[in-house]
Design a protein around this motif. Structure first.
Motif, PDB file in Angstrom:
ATOM      1  N   SER A 459      53.954 -11.577  44.867  1.00 32.03           N
ATOM      2  CA  SER A 459      54.086 -12.843  44.249  1.00 32.03           C
ATOM      3  C   SER A 459      54.505 -13.813  45.204  1.00 32.03           C
ATOM      4  O   SER A 459      55.015 -14.914  44.944  1.00 32.03           O
ATOM      5  N   THR A 460      54.203 -13.546  46.558  1.00 27.55           N
ATOM      6  CA  THR A 460      54.528 -14.307  47.676  1.00 27.55           C
ATOM      7  C   THR A 460      53.960 -15.575  47.413  1.00 27.55           C
ATOM      8  O   THR A 460      54.394 -16.777  47.738  1.00 27.55           O
ATOM      9  N   GLY A 462      50.767 -18.162  45.603  1.00 24.55           N
ATOM     10  CA  GLY A 462      50.053 -18.405  44.591  1.00 24.55           C
ATOM     11  C   GLY A 462      49.403 -19.687  44.241  1.00 24.55           C
ATOM     12  O   GLY A 462      49.769 -20.599  45.358  1.00 24.55           O
ATOM     13  N   ARG A 472      56.568 -18.096  47.332  1.00 27.79           N
ATOM     14  CA  ARG A 472      57.885 -17.632  46.507  1.00 27.79           C
ATOM     15  C   ARG A 472      58.408 -16.576  47.303  1.00 27.79           C
ATOM     16  O   ARG A 472      57.746 -15.673  47.839  1.00 27.79           O
ATOM     17  N   ALA A 492      61.232 -20.661  44.609  1.00 26.16           N
ATOM     18  CA  ALA A 492      59.674 -20.934  44.933  1.00 26.16           C
ATOM     19  C   ALA A 492      59.646 -22.397  44.972  1.00 26.16           C
ATOM     20  O   ALA A 492      60.388 -23.278  44.752  1.00 26.16           O
ATOM     21  N   ASP A 525      61.113 -23.420  36.277  1.00 26.89           N
ATOM     22  CA  ASP A 525      59.924 -22.993  36.480  1.00 26.89           C
ATOM     23  C   ASP A 525      58.777 -23.681  35.849  1.00 26.89           C
ATOM     24  O   ASP A 525      58.936 -24.374  35.033  1.00 26.89           O
ATOM     25  N   GLU A 527      55.261 -22.748  33.763  1.00 29.34           N
ATOM     26  CA  GLU A 527      54.705 -21.569  32.998  1.00 29.34           C
ATOM     27  C   GLU A 527      53.653 -21.965  32.176  1.00 29.34           C
ATOM     28  O   GLU A 527      53.559 -22.957  31.627  1.00 29.34           O
ATOM     29  N   ARG A 542      56.500 -13.985  34.976  1.00 33.77           N
ATOM     30  CA  ARG A 542      55.270 -15.045  35.350  1.00 33.77           C
ATOM     31  C   ARG A 542      54.008 -14.116  34.909  1.00 33.77           C
ATOM     32  O   ARG A 542      54.339 -13.047  34.776  1.00 33.77           O
ATOM     33  N   SER A 543      52.893 -14.844  34.915  1.00 34.54           N
ATOM     34  CA  SER A 543      51.680 -14.102  34.629  1.00 34.54           C
ATOM     35  C   SER A 543      50.622 -14.772  35.233  1.00 34.54           C
ATOM     36  O   SER A 543      50.631 -15.944  35.807  1.00 34.54           O
ATOM     37  N   SER A 547      48.195 -19.116  37.042  1.00 40.27           N
ATOM     38  CA  SER A 547      47.428 -19.270  38.350  1.00 40.27           C
ATOM     39  C   SER A 547      46.162 -19.472  38.221  1.00 40.27           C
ATOM     40  O   SER A 547      45.323 -18.869  37.500  1.00 40.27           O
TER      41      SER A 547
END
Length: 840
Positions: A459-460, A462, A472, A492, A525, A527, A542-543, A547
């Motif tokens: 998840s670093t 996106g 992140r 993030a 955040d 979302e 998150r999902s 993205s």
């Protein structure tokens, strides 16, 4: 060093052969026409040690004793005795000649067998008739002791592996090499787990309870993840059942009522087995690529109870990562009418490919049973009583305990595993290799000295339309897999919106017996909030929906969320969870020019509000009968997905809570049921329903979850756009079926690819009140929604999909088709989604 990822450890060691057994033979059995002779009997002369050739005529046999002669026989052929000039004799070619007198008396069966006038099938029907009267089912209550030994070995070892740079400095591990009696491969034992249990059951109330009284393994002590992995890998099974579940696959049992259509059966012999006259029946599949076995079984001539059975998975069976699967079961004769299982053995050869010389990992489980007692009644409370799931004494038994409760002596190699692994853990190179594999498997980088894990590393980075490039970083506390508390968080930054986001959560397990847990968390955040109907308690989640790297169409309908939540959970009964919680959230559009959460608000000078401030109290019940959990800490893993799930949620919004904006009540139901459809694969059925009482803005309504990503997302509609349907009352149904290659196995040019066909159908009905339409008119106008099609209340929205799984053993691709509502704005008639996963 922590041991969270046992599979990684298994794949790190390889070794070479040091032959320990006294006599070893392998080879092939052919007839005079150079055709393989399957199921030929191979025996060391003067002993009861033997085996049978496989469907290609291949065999392997070994013994700790020294023998000079090998005896090979099969019905219709002359028995042959072959002198053994050496202790090790590999790749023998044995040719059997037809025996004239035998051919006059015995019919030799090959190919497909007739279903009519077949004595083997007549016997099979008698087995079906009596199977409910055999074994433990004929008693009201039962109890017995069970000893289970699971071992993992690295196999197919040669000198190139020993001399490789990878194992420089770790050569001592190769001192325990042996050869498998089943496959003939050299192997190195590297892990062993022993468990001793007391099992109690009551057939009148359909209850069973297993008390673990001792557990010991090489180098992993009380690690519940390893123990749980073993339980998940090797499920319990019953050969009398129509289907046998192994590695999440449903194999047709040789004793199945559907066996006549799946197997060929041949009555090959009759003899005394433990002073009981028994028939020997050989069986093999009628078709390739199906989940079937080959082998033989001995069945008693009066009770028609199975005395012995061996099952070897067909090489063409549609199963990944497993080249060999072999099962043996032996049943003890308690008296003239009672046959009880005495020994259960399973061997599996896990490989990356199924080539003959490929290296892999053996998984072997041996289970032994004794001290049977019957009709000793215990109260229902005995089976329902909650016990502490972890007792340290169980995992620290002394040698005297194991001498008494170990029903099978450990051999030299197995005893050596304990010492070898203790030594290996002190080698720095092994630690480094283990840590690299651990990062790839878990997604977290471990800092053992700090008791902290950094991640998830995937998840670093996106990207989405609001944040642009997103970076992140996060982590979690980690002292061990059974930590009673855990804290995790992240930070993030989005380069386009120039904003910092963060999240922090903590959870504490106060009581193991009732699973009493408290948790708190907060998050600021961006979302995608329209991806699920029933709520999740993962504050930091998150999902892919957030993205645009993985999305099609407009992906700017994102929300700035400021969420804080606290909750308490407990389990008054096993797998029955009760949860109470409270939350406060602030919601605002992250992209006001393209997406709006505006609603009519007469208290504002403009008459419109753009932000939602809402406190909410929740109460929920979750029931998951049959679920098997791994671990006893604040976080647990789930062993498998074969259990049904029922979730009921009640939410109350109140203006008096922290100066909230709305009063409302919401009631929701979620039900999911996996269904094994025998040899035709597996289905998943999901139902969701809910209703909101009161007038609420878009951010608090129920959005039928679309999916604009290219990934298959659970319980979403892949041809719906985000916010295409909005409701305050809804019902959705999802049905998916995976045939596991049942259909493709009938198509010659597709058969060898082992592809798996998947079909699905989904539907949604929902409505929205006139009051809610009026309240949210500003937001609906921005979304371009037609007042007559905001919700699918006129007709049920539906779509269907066809897919192919197991592409290159990893990939699944689905093509999804919309069934109606084609006139909606930007309606997508077709979409393609996919996923990657490791499945057997």
């Amino acid at each position: 060093m922590r041991h969270k990822h046992f599979l990684t450890y298994l794949l790190m060691l390889f070794s070479s052969a040091i032959l320990l057994a006294q006599t070893k033979v392998s080879g092939y059995v052919f007839d005079e026409f150079n055709e393989p002779v399957p199921f030929a009997n191979i025996l060391f002369k003067g002993s009861t040690e033997g085996t049978t050739s496989n469907e290609n005529g291949r065999f392997y046999l070994e013994s700790d004793n020294t023998y000079n002669t090998l005896v090979i026989s099969f019905i219709g052929f002359d028995t042959q005795e072959l002198p053994l000039t050496k202790k090790v004799n590999y790749d023998l070619k044995i040719t059997l000649t037809a025996g004239g007198e035998q051919l006059k008396e015995v019919v030799v069966y090959s190919g497909k067998q007739s279903k009519k006038n077949n004595p083997a099938i007549d016997i099979l029907r008698k087995i079906w008739k009596r199977k409910r009267q055999n074994g433990l089912r004929q008693f009201n209550q039962y109890q017995y002791n069970k000893y289970e030994k699971v071992e993992f070995d690295l196999n197919t070892i040669d000198s190139s592996v020993i001399k490789s740079k990878l194992f420089k400095g770790m050569e001592f591990v190769f001192q325990q090499v042996d050869t498998s009696r089943i496959t003939g491969k050299t192997y190195l034992p590297i892990f062993i787990n022993e468990a001793a249990s007391e099992v109690y059951g009551d057939n009148t109330i359909n209850k069973e309870k297993e008390n673990l009284i001792g557990n010991k393994n090489s180098g992993f002590s009380n690690n519940q993840v390893i123990i749980g992995f073993i339980k998940d890998l090797y499920n319990e099974y019953n050969v009398y059942d129509n289907y046998i579940k192994i590695f999440d696959k449903s194999f047709t049992s040789p004793i199945s009522r559907t066996g006549i259509d799946t197997y060929n059966y041949v009555l090959t012999d009759s003899a005394f087995v433990d002073n009981k006259w028994c028939y020997n029946i050989t069986y093999y599949p009628r078709r390739k690529n199906e989940l079937t076995f080959k082998g033989d079984f001995w069945v008693n001539d009066t009770t028609y109870a199975i005395k012995e059975i061996n099952m070897q998975a067909s090489k063409s069976a549609n199963i990944n990562w497993v080249k060999e699967l072999y099962i043996e079961q032996e049943f003890d004769v308690l008296n003239d009418s009672v046959f009880l299982i005495k020994r259960d053995y399973i061997l599996s050869d896990f490989v990356l490919n199924k080539k003959e010389k490929s290296r892999g990992v053996y998984g072997k489980r041996t289970t032994l049973f004794n001290k049977y007692k019957f009709d000793v009644k215990k109260p229902r409370k005995f089976y329902e009583a909650q016990i502490d799931p972890y007792n340290e004494t169980v995992y620290n038994r002394d040698d005297a305990f194991w001498e008494t409760n170990r029903l099978e002596e450990l051999n030299k190699d197995e005893r050596g595993v304990y010492k070898m692994l203790d030594t290996l853990k002190t080698v720095r190179k092994f630690k480094n290799l283990y840590n690299i594999g651990s990062v790839l498997a878990s997604g977290y980088i471990e800092f053992d000295k700090l008791n902290f894990d950094y991640g998830p590393i995937f998840s670093t980075f996106g990207f989405n339309d609001v944040e642009g490039i997103r970076v992140r970083g996060g982590g979690r506390t980690y002292f061990g897999p059974n930590d009673p508390w855990r804290i995790e968080g992240f930070g993030a930054y989005g380069f386009r919106d120039d904003k910092f986001k963060y999240g922090l959560s903590g959870k504490w397990l106060l009581d193991r017996k009732t699973r009493l847990t408290i948790s708190v968390g907060t998050r600021r955040d961006v979302e995608q909030t329209a991806l699920n109907l029933t709520p999740t308690t993962d504050v930091l989640g998150r999902s892919f929906g957030s993205s645009s790297l993985f999305a099609s169409g407009d992906n700017s309908r994102l929300t700035n969320i400021n969420l804080t939540r606290a909750q308490i959970d407990f389990e008054p009964w096993k797998n029955f969870q009760v949860q109470f919680g409270g939350s406060f959230r602030k919601l605002k559009s992250a992209s006001p020019s393209t997406f709006s959460l505006d609603y009519i608000d007469s208290s504002e000078p403009s008459g419109i509000s753009s932000e939602i401030n809402q406190g909410e109290l929740t109460a929920s019940l979750t029931y998951t009968p049959g679920r098997v959990n791994i671990g006893y800490g604040v976080e647990r893993r789930i062993s498998d997905d074969d259990y049904p799930t029922v979730f009921i949620n009640y939410a109350k919004g109140d203006r008096s809570l922290l100066d909230s904006d709305f009063d409302y009540e919401r009631l929701q139901l979620f039900y999911r049921q996996p269904l094994l459809v025998g040899g035709f694969g597996r289905s998943w059925f999901t139902l969701e329903a809910g209703k909101t009482f009161g007038d609420v803005p878009l951010g608090l309504l129920s959005v039928i979850p679309g999916n604009q990503s290219y990934f298959s997302v659970f319980n979403t509609f892949p041809t719906l756009n985000f916010y295409e349907f909005i409701t305050d009352t809804y019902t959705t149904v999802h049905l998916e079926h995976n045939f596991n290659g049942r259909l493709f196995s009938r198509i010659p040019f597709l058969r060898k690819l082992n592809l798996r066909e998947i079909v699905g159908i989904r539907g949604a009905w929902g409505s929205i009140s006139d009051a809610n339409i009026a309240l949210n008119q500003p937001a609906f106008s921005t979304l371009g929604l037609n007042p007559n099609s905001i919700a699918p209340n006129d007709k049920i929205y539906w779509e269907y999909s066809v897919g192919v799984g197991n592409i290159f053993k990893l990939l699944r691709i689905d093509v999804n088709f919309r069934g109606n509502y084609f006139d909606n704005i930007d309606a997508r008639r077709v979409s393609v989604t996919g996923g990657i996963g490791f499945y057997f």
